[in-house]
Write a protein that holds these residues in place. Structure first.
Motif, PDB file in Angstrom:
ATOM      1  N   PRO A  10      -0.095   5.332  -7.100  1.00  0.00           N
ATOM      2  CA  PRO A  10      -0.100   6.419  -6.106  1.00  0.00           C
ATOM      3  C   PRO A  10       0.782   6.093  -4.906  1.00  0.00           C
ATOM      4  O   PRO A  10       0.817   4.950  -4.439  1.00  0.00           O
ATOM      5  N   ASP A  11       1.506   7.107  -4.409  1.00  0.00           N
ATOM      6  CA  ASP A  11       2.412   6.891  -3.286  1.00  0.00           C
ATOM      7  C   ASP A  11       1.666   6.671  -1.976  1.00  0.00           C
ATOM      8  O   ASP A  11       2.032   5.813  -1.180  1.00  0.00           O
ATOM      9  N   SER A  14       0.288   1.216   0.659  1.00  0.00           N
ATOM     10  CA  SER A  14       0.836   2.396  -0.002  1.00  0.00           C
ATOM     11  C   SER A  14       1.569   1.969  -1.268  1.00  0.00           C
ATOM     12  O   SER A  14       1.825   0.777  -1.495  1.00  0.00           O
ATOM     13  N   GLY A  15       1.945   2.943  -2.071  1.00  0.00           N
ATOM     14  CA  GLY A  15       2.745   2.633  -3.246  1.00  0.00           C
ATOM     15  C   GLY A  15       4.066   1.987  -2.877  1.00  0.00           C
ATOM     16  O   GLY A  15       4.549   1.070  -3.556  1.00  0.00           O
ATOM     17  N   ALA A  16       4.659   2.453  -1.779  1.00  0.00           N
ATOM     18  CA  ALA A  16       5.933   1.886  -1.334  1.00  0.00           C
ATOM     19  C   ALA A  16       5.761   0.431  -0.906  1.00  0.00           C
ATOM     20  O   ALA A  16       6.617  -0.422  -1.209  1.00  0.00           O
ATOM     21  N   GLU A  17       4.677   0.119  -0.208  1.00  0.00           N
ATOM     22  CA  GLU A  17       4.417  -1.267   0.193  1.00  0.00           C
ATOM     23  C   GLU A  17       4.216  -2.157  -1.025  1.00  0.00           C
ATOM     24  O   GLU A  17       4.692  -3.299  -1.069  1.00  0.00           O
ATOM     25  N   LEU A  18       3.502  -1.650  -2.019  1.00  0.00           N
ATOM     26  CA  LEU A  18       3.287  -2.438  -3.235  1.00  0.00           C
ATOM     27  C   LEU A  18       4.608  -2.701  -3.942  1.00  0.00           C
ATOM     28  O   LEU A  18       4.907  -3.842  -4.325  1.00  0.00           O
ATOM     29  N   ARG A  19       5.439  -1.658  -4.110  1.00  0.00           N
ATOM     30  CA  ARG A  19       6.714  -1.831  -4.811  1.00  0.00           C
ATOM     31  C   ARG A  19       7.638  -2.792  -4.055  1.00  0.00           C
ATOM     32  O   ARG A  19       8.320  -3.626  -4.661  1.00  0.00           O
ATOM     33  N   ALA A  20       7.641  -2.679  -2.723  1.00  0.00           N
ATOM     34  CA  ALA A  20       8.493  -3.571  -1.928  1.00  0.00           C
ATOM     35  C   ALA A  20       8.045  -5.022  -2.063  1.00  0.00           C
ATOM     36  O   ALA A  20       8.877  -5.935  -2.208  1.00  0.00           O
ATOM     37  N   THR A  21       6.733  -5.247  -2.028  1.00  0.00           N
ATOM     38  CA  THR A  21       6.218  -6.616  -2.154  1.00  0.00           C
ATOM     39  C   THR A  21       6.502  -7.173  -3.542  1.00  0.00           C
ATOM     40  O   THR A  21       6.891  -8.343  -3.687  1.00  0.00           O
ATOM     41  N   SER A  26      -2.755   4.538 -14.756  1.00  0.00           N
ATOM     42  CA  SER A  26      -3.284   5.898 -14.880  1.00  0.00           C
ATOM     43  C   SER A  26      -3.225   6.664 -13.567  1.00  0.00           C
ATOM     44  O   SER A  26      -3.860   7.709 -13.423  1.00  0.00           O
ATOM     45  N   GLY A  27      -2.477   6.131 -12.595  1.00  0.00           N
ATOM     46  CA  GLY A  27      -2.289   6.850 -11.348  1.00  0.00           C
ATOM     47  C   GLY A  27      -3.465   6.785 -10.406  1.00  0.00           C
ATOM     48  O   GLY A  27      -3.582   7.622  -9.504  1.00  0.00           O
ATOM     49  N   THR A  28      -4.345   5.805 -10.593  1.00  0.00           N
ATOM     50  CA  THR A  28      -5.519   5.700  -9.740  1.00  0.00           C
ATOM     51  C   THR A  28      -5.272   4.716  -8.596  1.00  0.00           C
ATOM     52  O   THR A  28      -4.474   3.792  -8.709  1.00  0.00           O
ATOM     53  N   THR A  29      -5.995   4.935  -7.497  1.00  0.00           N
ATOM     54  CA  THR A  29      -6.027   3.971  -6.404  1.00  0.00           C
ATOM     55  C   THR A  29      -7.021   2.876  -6.766  1.00  0.00           C
ATOM     56  O   THR A  29      -8.162   3.170  -7.145  1.00  0.00           O
TER      57      THR A  29
END
Length: 650
Positions: free
Chosen positions: A97-98, A115-122, A327-330
């Motif tokens: 999730p974004d 956030s999704g962006a923080e996860l992807r960046a890390t 599955s798009g879950t938090t």
């Protein structure tokens, strides 16, 4: 009256992923599957078609190739999707999730979210940092970590490179960690400075330094600051702080190394109570497919839902939980004591973060009831749709407590499988009734049966839990077992071409399942097989008893039943309570179930994932050595079971 504890509403059934999947299969293949049983039978009869269709229906990323299954009549030996190319990490991040990908509470001490962006960046920065340390496809990365976002990011970064992840929790002892990671020779280790448990911090830096003495392959140890902002790392060889490890590498889009379907993804470990833990290697595609199936179809998880499971990083439920991103879950992560500081924190968490699926252990539910807490009276739990329970059999009375003490309108899914398969054999069905004391169904695609001693499937009587056809999440093998001899001996020696799981199980008249405990812990007085869970069910209903463990003691050419009990604080086992225990067991089970001896103890040994270790207790009672006490959370408890005077006489 034979009525279920819960039924899903018509609206819930109509909106369920299972219903959509069944209808999609009907349309795609020209079928007329009218209900779950018909769908299940199709997934067994057409297993290759089912697993490929699941991949397509779920919209997973990658290429399965043109071949579904090679040597599908062999267990072990079957190979799923041998031409496939995929990335577990890519599938996780594609659907994360974004807005809020991860929420974390470290008891009531530490709280934050990504956030999704923080996860992807890390993940991107960790991926580059690991690569700079020489981590490549097939290398191992190990973690001695709490269940926190940094752990998940490190795992995804590892998988993105085609490397192999293995983890345990930071409460493991030095030898327990070395016994595991020493076998797999990791290149990088992640660890915290300390962790919180029951309101207290526990520094692990000295432990990590000691562990590294026996891990000569490690080129970097990455310390995640958890309790201290800037911990002193000078005593740890090749140590670097988490932020410093990533600092040279700016965030970018992660790059994914696609691998074969059976390329190693995770290494998990057997409990290790009978020797060094076995290193169980799980493949990329099988893990991904099984978890997507269980999350979307059996748990009815939808994009935007919030998934929680109380687990440490040393239990397979952590691996199961984190796959929920696919599955798009938090993911709602928690680390620490489930009862800190006043017993309510997990339900506080459920309300604060609007958790939809709440996973825990049977032991937690039992302890909650014994404590007198009733979340139904103190919490809203409006968002909660499902409660999952595993770790040990959920007793029928605990089913009652969930509906009477937690929430009335909730799907209660008792689930069972294991570290061995990274998933479940039997589990929940969100479109079916919940019957007291029963696991609802066999997993789709899992050809589960109860076998008698002659290898015949039985219904309405207890037998050995087996799986008669291959499934994608079978381990790809054990580490350092080149000819597969240990792997075959673990699961396939008893019945040819059949997986024998080691649970004592029975199918009910409703088509559900009851597990009576591990089959290697089954009691056998006078040749009658008795599951320990049958006795626990009766004993642990008594208000005086907090918990119990039951074993068979070799005695006078036979086996006699010995029951150990932990009583409420300040209570003592007397003749009156003994008589009450014996009468309850006799009246509700049989005279064969009645223990020859009942002994009070102050604690019961359990594994670090919370499971009672009946086999270790049995060995202690018989004076046999316990080969690996490092596998236990409380090995000192075994002292109470050795050389008991009460067990030396008739």
């Amino acid at each position: 009256m034979d009525t279920p504890l819960w039924r899903p509403s018509e609206e819930r059934v109509a909106q369920a992923n299972l219903t959509a999947f069944r209808e999609a299969a009907n349309a795609r293949f020209g079928l007329r599957l009218d209900d779950y049983e018909a769908l299940y039978n199709w997934t067994i009869a057409e297993k290759e078609r089912f697993w490929r269709f699941l991949w397509e229906w779920a919209g997973l990323t990658g290429d399965l190739g043109g071949v579904d299954l090679l040597d599908g009549d062999k267990m072990p030996g079957a190979r799923w999707f041998p031409e496939a190319s995929l990335s577990y990490a890519e599938n996780m991040l594609a659907n994360a999730p974004d807005d809020t990908a991860l929420v974390f509470w470290g008891e009531d001490k530490v709280k934050y979210r990504w956030s999704g962006a923080e996860l992807r960046a890390t993940v991107s920065r960790l991926q580059q940092a690991l690569k700079a340390k020489g981590v490549t496809k097939g290398d191992r990365v190990a973690a001695i970590m709490p269940n926190m976002p940094e752990t998940l990011a490190a795992m995804i970064a590892t998988a993105s490179l085609g490397a192999v992840w293995s983890s345990c929790s930071p409460d493991f002892g030095v030898q327990g960690i070395v016994d595991r990671f020493g076998q797999i020779e990791p290149k990088v280790v992640f660890a915290p400075d300390a962790y919180w448990y029951n309101g207290k911090s526990h520094d692990v830096r000295a432990k990590v330094a000691e562990v590294l003495k026996d891990l000569p392959t490690v080129v970097a140890t990455v310390i995640v600051p958890y309790v201290a902002e800037a911990p002193d790392l000078s005593a740890i060889p090749n140590a670097v702080g988490f932020r410093e490890f990533m600092a040279p590498h700016p965030a970018a889009e992660p790059v994914f190394e696609r691998v074969a379907f059976d390329h190693p993804l995770f290494i998990l470990y057997s409990s290790g109570t009978t020797g060094k833990p076995k290193c169980i290697v799980h493949g990329t595609g099988g893990t991904l497919l099984q978890h997507v199936k269980e999350h979307r179809l059996h748990c009815d998880l939808k994009p935007g839902d919030r998934l929680f499971y109380f687990t440490t990083c040393g239990w397979m439920m952590w691996n199961w939980l984190i796959s929920g991103l696919t599955s798009g879950t938090t993911l709602v992560l928690y680390d620490g004591s489930p009862f800190a500081p006043n017993g309510n924190i997990l339900f506080d968490y459920a309300d604060a973060e609007a958790i939809n699926v709440f996973g825990t252990s049977a032991k937690f539910i039992q302890s909650l009831e014994k404590s007198g807490l009733r979340p139904i009276e103190t919490h809203s739990l409006a968002s909660l749709r499902a409660i999952a329970s595993t770790g040990s059999p959920l007793m029928p009375e605990n089913f009652d407590f969930v509906y009477e003490g937690i929430k009335k309108d909730v799907h209660l899914a008792s689930i069972s499988g294991g570290t061995d398969i990274m998933s479940c054999f039997v589990l929940g069905n969100p479109i079916a009734p919940v019957w007291k004391g029963e696991i609802q169904t066999r997993g789709l695609g899992m050809a589960v049966e109860a076998f008698d001693d002659n290898g015949h499937a039985v219904r309405g009587e207890k037998g050995e839990l087996v799986c008669t056809r291959p499934f994608p999440s079978m381990p790809i093998g054990f580490w350092a077992d080149p000819d597969g001899a240990k792997y075959r001996a673990a699961y396939f020696d008893r019945f040819s071409n059949v997986w024998v799981h080691g649970d004592f199980i029975e199918q009910t008249q409703h088509g559900g399942w009851v597990i009576y405990g591990r089959s290697d812990a089954v009691l056998n007085p006078g040749g009658v097989r008795i599951g320990t869970a049958e006795i626990y069910r009766q004993v642990e209903q008594l208000p005086e008893i907090m918990e119990a463990v039951c074993i068979g003691q070799e005695w006078d050419g036979d086996v006699r039943v010995i029951l150990f009990v932990v009583l409420r604080e300040g209570m003592t086992l007397d003749s009156g309570l003994e008589a009450t225990i014996r009468k309850r067991i006799k009246d509700n089970c049989s005279p064969r179930h009645v223990p020859a001896k009942i002994v009070q103890v102050s604690d019961i040994p359990r594994t670090r994932s919370g499971k009672i270790t009946e086999l270790a207790v049995r060995d202690a009672v018989h004076g046999r050595p316990i080969k690996n006490t490092e596998a236990l959370a409380n090995p000192q408890a075994l002292d109470e079971f050795r050389e008991r005077a009460e067990l030396g006489g008739a």
